[in-house]
Motif scaffolding. Structure first.
Motif, PDB file in Angstrom:
ATOM      1  N   ILE A  22     -19.386  18.381  -2.666  1.00 37.65           N
ATOM      2  CA  ILE A  22     -20.640  18.811  -3.279  1.00 37.65           C
ATOM      3  C   ILE A  22     -21.800  17.897  -2.898  1.00 37.65           C
ATOM      4  O   ILE A  22     -22.886  18.361  -2.562  1.00 37.65           O
ATOM      5  N   GLU A  23     -21.583  16.590  -2.955  1.00 38.67           N
ATOM      6  CA  GLU A  23     -22.644  15.623  -2.656  1.00 38.67           C
ATOM      7  C   GLU A  23     -22.495  15.116  -1.220  1.00 38.67           C
ATOM      8  O   GLU A  23     -21.563  14.375  -0.911  1.00 38.67           O
ATOM      9  N   ALA A  24     -23.427  15.497  -0.365  1.00 38.16           N
ATOM     10  CA  ALA A  24     -23.331  15.182   1.069  1.00 38.16           C
ATOM     11  C   ALA A  24     -23.336  13.684   1.382  1.00 38.16           C
ATOM     12  O   ALA A  24     -22.755  13.252   2.366  1.00 38.16           O
ATOM     13  N   ASN A  25     -23.967  12.887   0.550  1.00 39.28           N
ATOM     14  CA  ASN A  25     -24.072  11.446   0.815  1.00 39.28           C
ATOM     15  C   ASN A  25     -23.009  10.634   0.086  1.00 39.28           C
ATOM     16  O   ASN A  25     -23.166   9.435  -0.074  1.00 39.28           O
ATOM     17  N   ARG A  26     -21.946  11.291  -0.343  1.00 37.15           N
ATOM     18  CA  ARG A  26     -20.920  10.604  -1.140  1.00 37.15           C
ATOM     19  C   ARG A  26     -19.564  10.673  -0.438  1.00 37.15           C
ATOM     20  O   ARG A  26     -19.214  11.685   0.160  1.00 37.15           O
ATOM     21  N   ILE A  27     -18.816   9.581  -0.508  1.00 38.05           N
ATOM     22  CA  ILE A  27     -17.425   9.595  -0.068  1.00 38.05           C
ATOM     23  C   ILE A  27     -16.562   9.158  -1.236  1.00 38.05           C
ATOM     24  O   ILE A  27     -17.004   8.413  -2.116  1.00 38.05           O
ATOM     25  N   ASN A  28     -15.345   9.644  -1.263  1.00 36.70           N
ATOM     26  CA  ASN A  28     -14.394   9.277  -2.303  1.00 36.70           C
ATOM     27  C   ASN A  28     -13.297   8.424  -1.676  1.00 36.70           C
ATOM     28  O   ASN A  28     -12.826   8.719  -0.577  1.00 36.70           O
ATOM     29  N   VAL A  29     -12.925   7.382  -2.372  1.00 40.04           N
ATOM     30  CA  VAL A  29     -11.879   6.484  -1.907  1.00 40.04           C
ATOM     31  C   VAL A  29     -10.733   6.547  -2.910  1.00 40.04           C
ATOM     32  O   VAL A  29     -10.957   6.394  -4.112  1.00 40.04           O
ATOM     33  N   TYR A  30      -9.540   6.794  -2.407  1.00 36.23           N
ATOM     34  CA  TYR A  30      -8.344   6.834  -3.246  1.00 36.23           C
ATOM     35  C   TYR A  30      -7.373   5.788  -2.724  1.00 36.23           C
ATOM     36  O   TYR A  30      -7.086   5.748  -1.524  1.00 36.23           O
ATOM     37  N   GLU A  31      -6.908   4.916  -3.610  1.00 31.55           N
ATOM     38  CA  GLU A  31      -5.945   3.891  -3.228  1.00 31.55           C
ATOM     39  C   GLU A  31      -4.813   3.865  -4.241  1.00 31.55           C
ATOM     40  O   GLU A  31      -5.038   4.053  -5.430  1.00 31.55           O
ATOM     41  N   ARG A  32      -3.597   3.630  -3.758  1.00 35.26           N
ATOM     42  CA  ARG A  32      -2.450   3.465  -4.644  1.00 35.26           C
ATOM     43  C   ARG A  32      -1.637   2.290  -4.119  1.00 35.26           C
ATOM     44  O   ARG A  32      -1.273   2.247  -2.941  1.00 35.26           O
ATOM     45  N   TRP A  33      -1.395   1.333  -5.004  1.00 35.63           N
ATOM     46  CA  TRP A  33      -0.724   0.092  -4.634  1.00 35.63           C
ATOM     47  C   TRP A  33       0.482  -0.146  -5.527  1.00 35.63           C
ATOM     48  O   TRP A  33       0.496   0.254  -6.687  1.00 35.63           O
ATOM     49  N   GLU A  34       1.471  -0.848  -4.977  1.00 32.40           N
ATOM     50  CA  GLU A  34       2.674  -1.164  -5.753  1.00 32.40           C
ATOM     51  C   GLU A  34       2.364  -2.114  -6.907  1.00 32.40           C
ATOM     52  O   GLU A  34       2.849  -1.922  -8.016  1.00 32.40           O
ATOM     53  N   CYS A  93       0.837  -1.188   0.000  1.00 32.39           N
ATOM     54  CA  CYS A  93       0.000   0.000   0.000  1.00 32.39           C
ATOM     55  C   CYS A  93       0.876   1.242   0.000  1.00 32.39           C
ATOM     56  O   CYS A  93       1.684   1.445   0.901  1.00 32.39           O
ATOM     57  N   LEU A  94       0.713   2.073  -1.017  1.00 30.98           N
ATOM     58  CA  LEU A  94       1.447   3.336  -1.112  1.00 30.98           C
ATOM     59  C   LEU A  94       0.619   4.500  -0.578  1.00 30.98           C
ATOM     60  O   LEU A  94       1.159   5.481  -0.093  1.00 30.98           O
ATOM     61  N   ASP A  95      -0.705   4.401  -0.678  1.00 34.62           N
ATOM     62  CA  ASP A  95      -1.591   5.432  -0.143  1.00 34.62           C
ATOM     63  C   ASP A  95      -3.007   4.893  -0.112  1.00 34.62           C
ATOM     64  O   ASP A  95      -3.408   4.089  -0.953  1.00 34.62           O
ATOM     65  N   PHE A  96      -3.767   5.333   0.881  1.00 33.37           N
ATOM     66  CA  PHE A  96      -5.174   4.952   1.014  1.00 33.37           C
ATOM     67  C   PHE A  96      -5.863   6.093   1.743  1.00 33.37           C
ATOM     68  O   PHE A  96      -5.440   6.488   2.825  1.00 33.37           O
ATOM     69  N   ALA A  97      -6.908   6.660   1.141  1.00 30.93           N
ATOM     70  CA  ALA A  97      -7.595   7.794   1.758  1.00 30.93           C
ATOM     71  C   ALA A  97      -9.090   7.742   1.481  1.00 30.93           C
ATOM     72  O   ALA A  97      -9.516   7.320   0.410  1.00 30.93           O
ATOM     73  N   LEU A  98      -9.869   8.166   2.455  1.00 30.55           N
ATOM     74  CA  LEU A  98     -11.315   8.344   2.332  1.00 30.55           C
ATOM     75  C   LEU A  98     -11.594   9.815   2.579  1.00 30.55           C
ATOM     76  O   LEU A  98     -11.019  10.410   3.489  1.00 30.55           O
ATOM     77  N   SER A  99     -12.484  10.407   1.792  1.00 33.16           N
ATOM     78  CA  SER A  99     -12.821  11.814   2.019  1.00 33.16           C
ATOM     79  C   SER A  99     -14.279  12.075   1.677  1.00 33.16           C
ATOM     80  O   SER A  99     -14.841  11.459   0.775  1.00 33.16           O
ATOM     81  N   ALA A 100     -14.859  13.007   2.420  1.00 34.88           N
ATOM     82  CA  ALA A 100     -16.225  13.435   2.130  1.00 34.88           C
ATOM     83  C   ALA A 100     -16.206  14.241   0.839  1.00 34.88           C
ATOM     84  O   ALA A 100     -15.287  15.017   0.590  1.00 34.88           O
ATOM     85  N   ASP A 101     -17.219  14.051   0.013  1.00 32.50           N
ATOM     86  CA  ASP A 101     -17.329  14.830  -1.214  1.00 32.50           C
ATOM     87  C   ASP A 101     -17.766  16.249  -0.855  1.00 32.50           C
ATOM     88  O   ASP A 101     -18.624  16.444   0.003  1.00 32.50           O
TER      89      ASP A 101
END
Length: 70
Positions: free
Chosen positions: A21-33, A11-19
């Motif tokens: 603009i859209e209150a009921n949405r979360i964004n997931v970002y992952e980066r793997w080797e 795992c190089l990076d893993f993040a969850l964040s609230a959107d």
């Protein structure tokens, strides 16, 4: 989940964040080797309790050929 992912091999990076603009949405970002590292972490997917809370999902895989300093 974030701590578990970041501690996983490859795992190089893993993040969850609230959107913002859209209150009921979360964004997931992952980066793997490697794809194998990602698949090992994901296993069979989310637990049934977590899957029941997912209303919709869109997944895209991006291949980056190189990274340069600005």
């Amino acid at each position: 989940m974030i701590e578990q992912a970041r501690a996983a091999p490859g795992c190089l990076d893993f993040a969850l964040s609230a959107d913002l603009i859209e209150a009921n949405r979360i964004n997931v970002y992952e980066r793997w080797e490697t794809d194998a590292d990602l698949e090992r972490f994901r296993g069979a997917g989310p637990e049934p309790e977590q899957a029941a809370q997912i209303r919709d999902a869109a997944v895209s895989r991006y291949r980056i050929s190189g990274v340069e300093a600005p």
